[in-house]
Structures are given as C-alpha cells and as structure tokens.
Design an enzyme around this catalytic site. Structure first.
Site, mmCIF file in Angstrom:
data_model
loop_
_atom_site.group_PDB
_atom_site.id
_atom_site.type_symbol
_atom_site.label_atom_id
_atom_site.label_comp_id
_atom_site.label_asym_id
_atom_site.label_seq_id
_atom_site.Cartn_x
_atom_site.Cartn_y
_atom_site.Cartn_z
ATOM 1 N N TYR A 195 0.966 1.272 14.719
ATOM 2 C CA TYR A 195 -0.057 1.026 13.713
ATOM 3 C C TYR A 195 0.334 1.589 12.353
ATOM 4 O O TYR A 195 0.638 2.752 12.217
ATOM 5 C CB TYR A 195 -1.389 1.662 14.112
ATOM 6 C CG TYR A 195 -2.427 1.438 13.042
ATOM 7 C CD1 TYR A 195 -3.046 0.200 12.929
ATOM 8 C CD2 TYR A 195 -2.763 2.431 12.128
ATOM 9 C CE1 TYR A 195 -3.975 -0.039 11.939
ATOM 10 C CE2 TYR A 195 -3.694 2.192 11.124
ATOM 11 C CZ TYR A 195 -4.296 0.955 11.045
ATOM 12 O OH TYR A 195 -5.209 0.720 10.051
ATOM 13 N N LYS B 212 -3.252 -2.797 8.627
ATOM 14 C CA LYS B 212 -3.073 -4.245 8.770
ATOM 15 C C LYS B 212 -2.382 -4.806 7.542
ATOM 16 O O LYS B 212 -2.370 -4.188 6.486
ATOM 17 C CB LYS B 212 -4.433 -4.909 8.981
ATOM 18 C CG LYS B 212 -4.673 -5.272 10.438
ATOM 19 C CD LYS B 212 -5.587 -6.464 10.561
ATOM 20 C CE LYS B 212 -5.514 -7.120 11.936
ATOM 21 N NZ LYS B 212 -5.436 -6.214 13.073
ATOM 22 N N ASP C 207 0.885 -1.169 0.000
ATOM 23 C CA ASP C 207 0.000 0.000 0.000
ATOM 24 C C ASP C 207 0.919 1.214 0.000
ATOM 25 O O ASP C 207 1.657 1.438 0.961
ATOM 26 C CB ASP C 207 -0.864 -0.059 1.269
ATOM 27 C CG ASP C 207 -1.779 1.153 1.430
ATOM 28 O OD1 ASP C 207 -1.584 2.164 0.723
ATOM 29 O OD2 ASP C 207 -2.680 1.071 2.286
HETATM 30 P P1 13P Z 1 -5.230 -0.592 5.007
HETATM 31 O O1 13P Z 1 -4.567 -1.607 5.911
HETATM 32 O O2 13P Z 1 -5.841 -1.249 3.827
HETATM 33 O O3 13P Z 1 -4.271 0.504 4.661
HETATM 34 O O4 13P Z 1 -6.443 0.014 5.811
HETATM 35 C C1 13P Z 1 -6.207 0.602 7.044
HETATM 36 C C2 13P Z 1 -7.397 1.208 7.699
HETATM 37 O O5 13P Z 1 -7.225 1.847 8.708
HETATM 38 C C3 13P Z 1 -8.756 1.007 7.165
HETATM 39 O O6 13P Z 1 -9.733 1.659 7.919
HETATM 40 MG MG MG Z 2 -4.115 1.957 3.352
HETATM 41 MG MG MG Z 3 -4.953 -2.273 2.256
HETATM 42 MG MG MG Z 4 -3.994 -3.145 5.743
#
Ligand code: 13P
Ligand code: MG
Ligand code: MG
Ligand code: MG
Ligand code: 13P
Length: 381
Positions: A232, A235, A11
């Site tokens: 954080y 994920k 990402d």
């Molecule tokens: P991603 O892990 O896809 O970047 O999404 C993070 C998030 O906080 C979604 O609400």
């Molecule tokens: Mg993201």
């Molecule tokens: Mg993502």
């Molecule tokens: Mg993610």
C-alpha cells in the site's frame, strides 16, 4: 510538427494527513521546472488537487521522452527535499525508486501524454482527481465520447457522427484492446463497468474523422502504484487530458458527465466507495473521511507552444447541485461503516488487517458439521 502535452503528477507529501499539498513544496517544484526546463519545454503550469502536485508541460520532444520525464522526476525530488525538511506526512510518497532510469512510468508518478497536431485553436481540459483510481475516468470518458444523451454532438454534428476509438487496458494482465464506437458500445461497456480491472487509457478519432483523422484526443493516467510498490502506497489518484471543440466534445459536453455525482473507489485509506465531487481549485482539500473524492478541471488553449488559461471549470454555481448531491451521498453511505459496498471488497482494499486476523483466529475455526451448510457451499461458483 507534432506538439506534446505531458501531464505528470505525484504525491510527495501533504499536510497534516493526506489532506492538502504544502505551498513551499509546490513552489519548490515550480522553481525547479522554471530554472531547468527552459531548453526543453515551451510552457508549463503547476497545479494541485488534494495531496497531489500536477505538472502540465508543452514541448516538441514527443511522448515518453527521457529528458522530459527526468525534468518532472527531478522537480518532484526537489519538492520532496522541502517536504522532508518540513517533516510533512508521506514526504516522497509516490517516488518509489531511488534513481531515475530513463522513463518515469513505473516509478510512482502518474503520466498522461498527448502527442498532437495542433489545430488553429487547440482547446483542451486537464482533469485532476484525488482519493480515487484511474477507473474513475471510465464513466465520464465513455459519456463524453460515446453517449449521445451526454454528447448530442455525436448525433447532430456531422464532424463527430462517425464516433471514436477507445483504447482499453486490462491492468491486471498488461493487455490492451482498441474498441470502435458506436459499433462496439456494448462490448466496451461490458469491460469498463469493471473499473478496477479495465481502464480507458486513450481515445482516438477514426480515420474517417473529417477534421482530425486518427488523432489522440484523450488520455488518462493508468499507473498502478500498488502494483509497482507491491504494497500500500496510497491509491493512484488519476489525471486526464481531453481535447475539445470542432469535431470533438464541446466544452460543456466534456463537463456534463460531472453534473451528477457518481460512485468511485478510493476515499479513506483507498478502501471505500464514495461519491466524486466536482470542485473549484480553491476547494480541493480532502477533509471529510479524507475526501470526499474530488475532481477539478482546468480549461486551456494552446497556441504556438504557449498555454493560455487555465479556467477553473467547476468553480461555478452550475455544479452546486452535483456538490450537494455528493455530500448527500457521502452522508448516506458513511453510515455503513466498514460494511460493503461502502467498504471495498477484500481484494480491492488498499490495506487490510484481515490476513493477521485470520491467522490469529485460525485455532478457533472449526469445521461446520451441518451437512446442509456444506452442500450449500458446493453451489458456489
Ligand atoms: P492519497 O492516495 O491521496 O495519498 O490518500 C491515501 C489515503 O490513505 C487517504 O486516506
Ligand atoms: Mg497522500
Ligand atoms: Mg492523493
Ligand atoms: Mg492516492
Ligand atoms: P455560441 O453561440 O455561444 O458561440 O455557442 C456555440 C456552441 O456550439 C455551444 O456549444
């Protein structure tokens, strides 16, 4: 000679929130690979789900090859430049280190690599998930390679009747164990039901497999972003590669686990349980509550280093029921707001205000004088 399929994803910024990749960024990644990959890879395919850009590459350099990893890293860097210029949200989100140092593992992107002896026909499926974690693959991979109610081939095809070996990682303690199915089925399930702790990393054929002895036939990204960054960072939306047909699960057996929606961890702020929804590639935009978590599947065949495909496997009415079911489950569970089990337990949430709240409330907490309450507390495990 062995051929390697390397699937590397990251990402590096999205629009407007964690919703969807931005086309000029995807194009920049594609352009970098096209212009710099020629001497290293024989073919590649760029795709995406939600806010994650995915690079599938074919080459002869083996798994963990520094030049292949660097190619992907630099492509994501090139994309990040475009993301930053456009002011995208989370530009460079998953690129956690400044400079490349020989292996992309532990640097943020997710990596799944299969080193294979290609068969005459080498069909395989690349699965991509967004808004969830590697353990979301435990259930479908077990079903494909371990559950005869999903994969009748385990019963009726003599070429796969001997079962498969599963490599399971304990991602908290950095240990792995090989389990042999069907013999170890109950032990395997005892582990992988805890999908935030034990994750299936690979599946191998047994030495006794009649068509393809002791081969790696499935691999999942297991990178733990939050461990790497110590905070954080979103994920670790996973991807996986599964080889299919002739002594392996048939195409339809590799899709069947997704015919019903199941609950995964992730979704909004990486802190909620929610239903996974199989979607076609043109429906991979994270909207409702930043989801629902989605999975797309691309079917390829590989011949002489070249990829043919992909077929957009869930872009079909056969998965409408699973989509409807996922939406019904989303409606149901969303009513719970911040209550478990919709919200994840404290220790699994990707971020939480709890420590600060506890600190603020500390002066207001008093001992419970009631003796009954204390003796009850002693009963806890
Ligand atoms: P991603 O892990 O896809 O970047 O999404 C993070 C998030 O906080 C979604 O609400
Ligand atoms: Mg993201
Ligand atoms: Mg993502
Ligand atoms: Mg993610
Ligand atoms: P066909 O008869 O269409 O080739 O299908 C064979 C099969 O094994 C399907 O799983």
């Amino acid at each position: 000679m062995k051929t390697t399929i390397s699937h590397i994803k990251a990402d590096i910024g999205s629009l407007p929130g964690h919703t969807v990749v931005y086309e000029p960024v995807v194009n920049a990644v594609d352009k970098y690979i096209k212009e710099n990959g020629e001497s290293l890879i024989s073919d590649y395919h760029i795709s995406h789900i939600g806010d994650d850009i995915q690079i599938t590459m074919v080459h002869k350099m083996g798994a963990d090859n520094p030049e292949i990893h660097e190619l992907a890293w630099n492509a994501f860097k090139a994309g990040t430049e475009v993301a930053k210029e456009a002011g995208l949200y989370g530009a460079g989100q998953d690129l956690l280190k400044d400079a490349f140092s020989g292996n992309i593992k532990g640097m943020g992107p997710g990596v799944a690599e299969l080193e294979i002896t290609p068969r005459k026909a080498e069909p395989f499926i690349v699965y991509m998930m967004d808004k969830t974690e590697p353990g979301a693959f435990n259930y479908p991979i077990y079903k494909m390679f371990g559950d005869p109610f999903n994969t009748p081939g385990l019963v009726i095809d003599p070429n796969m009747h001997m079962g498969f070996k599963f490599e399971v990682w304990d991602i908290y303690n950095g240990k792995k164990v090989i389990m042999s199915l069907p013999e170890d089925t109950y032990d395997l399930l005892a582990l992988i039901g805890s999908k935030g702790k034990y994750v299936i990393k690979r599946v191998f054929t047994k030495e006794t497999h009649s068509k393809l002895p002791d081969e790696n036939v499935a691999v999942i990204t297991t990178d733990k972003l939050s461990f790497i960054a110590g905070e954080y960072v979103g994920k670790d939306d996973p991807a996986g590669i599964v080889r299919i047909q002739s002594g392996l699960p048939a195409s339809g057996e590799a899709l069947e686990p997704f015919a019903n929606s199941y609950l995964v961890s992730g979704w909004m702020r990486g802190s909620f349980n929610g239903p996974i929804m199989p979607v076609g590639l043109n429906n991979s935009m994270m909207t409702r509550f930043d989801g629902p978590p989605r999975v797309a599947a691309m079917g390829f065949v590989l011949k002489d280093g070249k990829l043919h495909g992909p077929v957009d496997m869930f872009n079909d009415v056969a998965f409408d029921f699973a989509r409807t079911e996922a939406l019904q489950m989303a409606n149901y569970i969303r009513k719970m707001g911040v209550f478990e089990p919709h919200r994840l337990p404290d220790e699994d949430m990707e971020y939480t205000a709890l420590p600060r709240i506890l600190e603020k409330l500390a002066p207001r907490f008093k001992n419970i004088e009631d003796k009954g309450a204390k003796s009850e507390m002693k009963l806890e495990r």
